[in-house]
Design a protein around this motif. Sequence first.
Motif, PDB file in Angstrom:
ATOM      1  N   GLN A   1      22.350  41.773 -47.822  1.00  0.00           N
ATOM      2  CA  GLN A   1      22.712  41.114 -46.574  1.00  0.00           C
ATOM      3  C   GLN A   1      22.973  39.654 -46.906  1.00  0.00           C
ATOM      4  OE1 GLN A   1      19.241  42.166 -44.170  1.00  0.00           O
ATOM      5  NE2 GLN A   1      20.446  43.728 -43.141  1.00  0.00           N
ATOM      6  N   VAL A   2      24.242  39.338 -47.095  1.00  0.00           N
ATOM      7  CA  VAL A   2      24.597  38.030 -47.644  1.00  0.00           C
ATOM      8  C   VAL A   2      24.124  36.877 -46.768  1.00  0.00           C
ATOM      9  CG1 VAL A   2      26.881  37.765 -46.597  1.00  0.00           C
ATOM     10  CG2 VAL A   2      26.454  36.860 -48.893  1.00  0.00           C
ATOM     11  N   ASP A   3      23.945  37.126 -45.454  1.00  0.00           N
ATOM     12  CA  ASP A   3      23.461  36.049 -44.594  1.00  0.00           C
ATOM     13  C   ASP A   3      22.004  35.722 -44.886  1.00  0.00           C
ATOM     14  OD1 ASP A   3      22.747  38.575 -43.583  1.00  0.00           O
ATOM     15  OD2 ASP A   3      22.430  37.781 -41.583  1.00  0.00           O
ATOM     16  N   GLN A   4      21.323  36.610 -45.625  1.00  0.00           N
ATOM     17  CA  GLN A   4      19.940  36.338 -46.017  1.00  0.00           C
ATOM     18  C   GLN A   4      19.856  35.764 -47.429  1.00  0.00           C
ATOM     19  OE1 GLN A   4      17.428  39.752 -45.398  1.00  0.00           O
ATOM     20  NE2 GLN A   4      17.976  39.960 -43.244  1.00  0.00           N
ATOM     21  N   GLY A   5      21.008  35.445 -48.019  1.00  0.00           N
ATOM     22  CA  GLY A   5      21.039  34.932 -49.372  1.00  0.00           C
ATOM     23  C   GLY A   5      20.890  33.428 -49.452  1.00  0.00           C
ATOM     24  N   VAL A   6      20.355  32.817 -48.402  1.00  0.00           N
ATOM     25  CA  VAL A   6      20.225  31.355 -48.384  1.00  0.00           C
ATOM     26  C   VAL A   6      19.240  30.864 -49.446  1.00  0.00           C
ATOM     27  CG1 VAL A   6      20.889  31.109 -45.972  1.00  0.00           C
ATOM     28  CG2 VAL A   6      18.493  31.527 -46.543  1.00  0.00           C
ATOM     29  N   HIS A   7      18.372  31.748 -49.938  1.00  0.00           N
ATOM     30  CA  HIS A   7      17.415  31.345 -50.965  1.00  0.00           C
ATOM     31  C   HIS A   7      18.075  31.154 -52.326  1.00  0.00           C
ATOM     32  CE1 HIS A   7      17.796  35.674 -51.415  1.00  0.00           C
ATOM     33  NE2 HIS A   7      17.286  35.577 -52.629  1.00  0.00           N
ATOM     34  N   LEU A   8      19.316  31.621 -52.462  1.00  0.00           N
ATOM     35  CA  LEU A   8      20.016  31.541 -53.739  1.00  0.00           C
ATOM     36  C   LEU A   8      20.714  30.187 -53.870  1.00  0.00           C
ATOM     37  CD1 LEU A   8      21.375  35.193 -53.594  1.00  0.00           C
ATOM     38  CD2 LEU A   8      19.638  34.344 -55.192  1.00  0.00           C
ATOM     39  N   HIS A   9      19.927  29.132 -53.847  1.00  0.00           N
ATOM     40  CA  HIS A   9      20.458  27.768 -53.805  1.00  0.00           C
ATOM     41  C   HIS A   9      21.340  27.438 -54.997  1.00  0.00           C
ATOM     42  CE1 HIS A   9      17.432  27.266 -50.683  1.00  0.00           C
ATOM     43  NE2 HIS A   9      16.472  27.534 -51.547  1.00  0.00           N
ATOM     44  N   ASP A  10      20.992  27.977 -56.163  1.00  0.00           N
ATOM     45  CA  ASP A  10      21.691  27.606 -57.391  1.00  0.00           C
ATOM     46  C   ASP A  10      22.758  28.604 -57.808  1.00  0.00           C
ATOM     47  OD1 ASP A  10      20.252  25.100 -58.238  1.00  0.00           O
ATOM     48  OD2 ASP A  10      18.543  26.445 -58.051  1.00  0.00           O
ATOM     49  N   ALA A  11      23.163  29.472 -56.892  1.00  0.00           N
ATOM     50  CA  ALA A  11      24.232  30.424 -57.193  1.00  0.00           C
ATOM     51  C   ALA A  11      25.595  29.777 -56.995  1.00  0.00           C
ATOM     52  CB  ALA A  11      24.104  31.647 -56.284  1.00  0.00           C
ATOM     53  N   ASP A  12      26.521  30.082 -57.893  1.00  0.00           N
ATOM     54  CA  ASP A  12      27.897  29.624 -57.716  1.00  0.00           C
ATOM     55  C   ASP A  12      28.571  30.396 -56.581  1.00  0.00           C
ATOM     56  OD1 ASP A  12      28.101  27.648 -59.815  1.00  0.00           O
ATOM     57  OD2 ASP A  12      27.984  29.311 -61.235  1.00  0.00           O
TER      58      ASP A  12
ATOM     59  N   SER B   1      17.384  36.716 -57.166  1.00  0.00           N
ATOM     60  CA  SER B   1      16.442  35.621 -56.914  1.00  0.00           C
ATOM     61  C   SER B   1      17.021  34.312 -57.425  1.00  0.00           C
ATOM     62  CB  SER B   1      15.098  35.885 -57.596  1.00  0.00           C
ATOM     63  OG  SER B   1      15.154  35.561 -58.974  1.00  0.00           O
ATOM     64  N   ASN B   2      16.551  33.211 -56.854  1.00  0.00           N
ATOM     65  CA  ASN B   2      17.040  31.918 -57.319  1.00  0.00           C
ATOM     66  C   ASN B   2      16.522  31.615 -58.719  1.00  0.00           C
ATOM     67  OD1 ASN B   2      18.748  29.685 -56.470  1.00  0.00           O
ATOM     68  ND2 ASN B   2      16.933  28.409 -56.710  1.00  0.00           N
ATOM     69  N   GLY B   3      15.439  32.275 -59.112  1.00  0.00           N
ATOM     70  CA  GLY B   3      14.956  32.138 -60.480  1.00  0.00           C
ATOM     71  C   GLY B   3      15.991  32.633 -61.483  1.00  0.00           C
ATOM     72  N   ASP B   4      16.732  33.694 -61.107  1.00  0.00           N
ATOM     73  CA  ASP B   4      17.817  34.190 -61.959  1.00  0.00           C
ATOM     74  C   ASP B   4      18.911  33.136 -62.087  1.00  0.00           C
ATOM     75  OD1 ASP B   4      16.745  36.853 -62.323  1.00  0.00           O
ATOM     76  OD2 ASP B   4      17.356  37.272 -60.260  1.00  0.00           O
ATOM     77  N   MET B   5      19.230  32.503 -60.958  1.00  0.00           N
ATOM     78  CA  MET B   5      20.276  31.484 -60.956  1.00  0.00           C
ATOM     79  C   MET B   5      19.857  30.278 -61.797  1.00  0.00           C
ATOM     80  SD  MET B   5      22.373  33.142 -58.986  1.00  0.00           S
ATOM     81  CE  MET B   5      21.618  34.610 -59.714  1.00  0.00           C
ATOM     82  N   GLN B   6      18.609  29.860 -61.649  1.00  0.00           N
ATOM     83  CA  GLN B   6      18.105  28.716 -62.412  1.00  0.00           C
ATOM     84  C   GLN B   6      18.063  29.042 -63.900  1.00  0.00           C
ATOM     85  OE1 GLN B   6      14.418  28.240 -60.273  1.00  0.00           O
ATOM     86  NE2 GLN B   6      15.211  26.550 -59.056  1.00  0.00           N
ATOM     87  N   MET B   7      17.676  30.257 -64.241  1.00  0.00           N
ATOM     88  CA  MET B   7      17.682  30.692 -65.638  1.00  0.00           C
ATOM     89  C   MET B   7      19.073  30.524 -66.232  1.00  0.00           C
ATOM     90  SD  MET B   7      17.090  34.543 -67.166  1.00  0.00           S
ATOM     91  CE  MET B   7      18.547  35.140 -66.244  1.00  0.00           C
TER      92      MET B   7
ATOM     93  N   HIS C   1      19.959  26.779 -66.612  1.00  0.00           N
ATOM     94  CA  HIS C   1      19.211  26.151 -67.705  1.00  0.00           C
ATOM     95  C   HIS C   1      19.778  26.545 -69.063  1.00  0.00           C
ATOM     96  CE1 HIS C   1      15.428  25.820 -64.940  1.00  0.00           C
ATOM     97  NE2 HIS C   1      16.281  24.827 -64.744  1.00  0.00           N
ATOM     98  N   ALA C   2      20.312  27.762 -69.154  1.00  0.00           N
ATOM     99  CA  ALA C   2      20.819  28.263 -70.435  1.00  0.00           C
ATOM    100  C   ALA C   2      22.301  27.974 -70.646  1.00  0.00           C
ATOM    101  CB  ALA C   2      20.572  29.771 -70.528  1.00  0.00           C
ATOM    102  N   GLY C   3      22.971  27.395 -69.654  1.00  0.00           N
ATOM    103  CA  GLY C   3      24.387  27.069 -69.802  1.00  0.00           C
ATOM    104  C   GLY C   3      25.322  28.230 -69.542  1.00  0.00           C
ATOM    105  N   ALA C   4      24.959  29.107 -68.605  1.00  0.00           N
ATOM    106  CA  ALA C   4      25.796  30.263 -68.284  1.00  0.00           C
ATOM    107  C   ALA C   4      27.157  29.835 -67.736  1.00  0.00           C
ATOM    108  CB  ALA C   4      25.093  31.153 -67.258  1.00  0.00           C
ATOM    109  N   ALA C   5      28.144  30.695 -67.909  1.00  0.00           N
ATOM    110  CA  ALA C   5      29.478  30.417 -67.380  1.00  0.00           C
ATOM    111  C   ALA C   5      29.475  30.417 -65.857  1.00  0.00           C
ATOM    112  CB  ALA C   5      30.467  31.469 -67.895  1.00  0.00           C
ATOM    113  N   TYR C   6      28.611  31.262 -65.263  1.00  0.00           N
ATOM    114  CA  TYR C   6      28.649  31.435 -63.804  1.00  0.00           C
ATOM    115  C   TYR C   6      27.342  32.082 -63.375  1.00  0.00           C
ATOM    116  CZ  TYR C   6      31.340  32.002 -59.410  1.00  0.00           C
ATOM    117  OH  TYR C   6      31.843  31.895 -58.124  1.00  0.00           O
ATOM    118  N   THR C   7      26.814  31.649 -62.250  1.00  0.00           N
ATOM    119  CA  THR C   7      25.604  32.258 -61.687  1.00  0.00           C
ATOM    120  C   THR C   7      25.983  32.954 -60.382  1.00  0.00           C
ATOM    121  OG1 THR C   7      25.031  30.175 -60.568  1.00  0.00           O
ATOM    122  CG2 THR C   7      24.053  30.570 -62.723  1.00  0.00           C
ATOM    123  N   LEU C   8      25.793  34.260 -60.348  1.00  0.00           N
ATOM    124  CA  LEU C   8      26.237  35.065 -59.211  1.00  0.00           C
ATOM    125  C   LEU C   8      25.048  35.719 -58.525  1.00  0.00           C
ATOM    126  CD1 LEU C   8      28.636  36.200 -57.611  1.00  0.00           C
ATOM    127  CD2 LEU C   8      28.803  38.040 -59.290  1.00  0.00           C
TER     128      LEU C   8
END
Length: 255
Positions: free
Chosen positions: A231-242, A210-216, A219-226
């Motif tokens: 189905q990667v073509d449906q991953g458009v909701h993961l706006h804040d993923a690296d 979820s994008n909530g995971d990416m935002q978390m 916000h916490a200064g993670a090295a990378y958000t994955l």
Amino acid sequence: MALLQVQGEKIPCRAILFDKDGTLLEFLQLWGPWAESMLVQMQAYMRERDASFTVELEKVLGTVHDSEGHLSGYDVQGPLAIATVDECTGWLAGQLYAAGTPWNEAITTIRQFSSIAMKSVRERKSAEPMPGLLDLLQRCKEAGIQLAVVTSDSTSAAETHLDWMGIRSFFSSIVGCDRVTRGKPDGESFLLACRELAVDPHEAVVIGDSNGDMQMGRHAGAAYTLGFCLQVDQGVHLHDADAVIRHYDELGIVL
């Protein structure tokens, strides 16, 4: 320090913090029966009172149904996928309150419905690791990468589901919604897990669906958000993923 290799990038990594549902295990396999049971019970409750939901059925929990009305999918940005136990209880109780049920009775009724629905989940024990996950966990262990689970589910439920999958021993920290004041997308859960793993946030990678995971993570200064999406073509909701992957075989570990 080990390096996590993702789509040509190499990220210094001392720890990986995983979301649980939809990331470690297939979401609908575990929570589909619970959602169906809740909707059936709530529909019966509404019919008895000649009332109706304030939204379409699909919007009550964020579910997708086939032509026969059976649950066939879910909204990755909906309450079923993202809400904490308390948030979901409050939202569903609001439906009963809008139908004329006093608030205290509405909360109690939803908890009773959930208890009945959870009985089916416990009987099925339908939690299977995502494809490639076991191999990745083993490779992390061999590379000395610390592992944690950060979930919107309760800590005890997370412990149970990890036990069902036989992977509890891989994780040194389990942070459920009951262990923090502010859940995802706030970074509090991530920071608590990092403290328990004795790693700095900038040395940790978060993996979630979820994008909530990416935002978390951000916000916490993670090295990378994955982001993880089958189905990667449906991953458009993961706006804040690296980056977004659909299989754990896409990840490499370099010592």
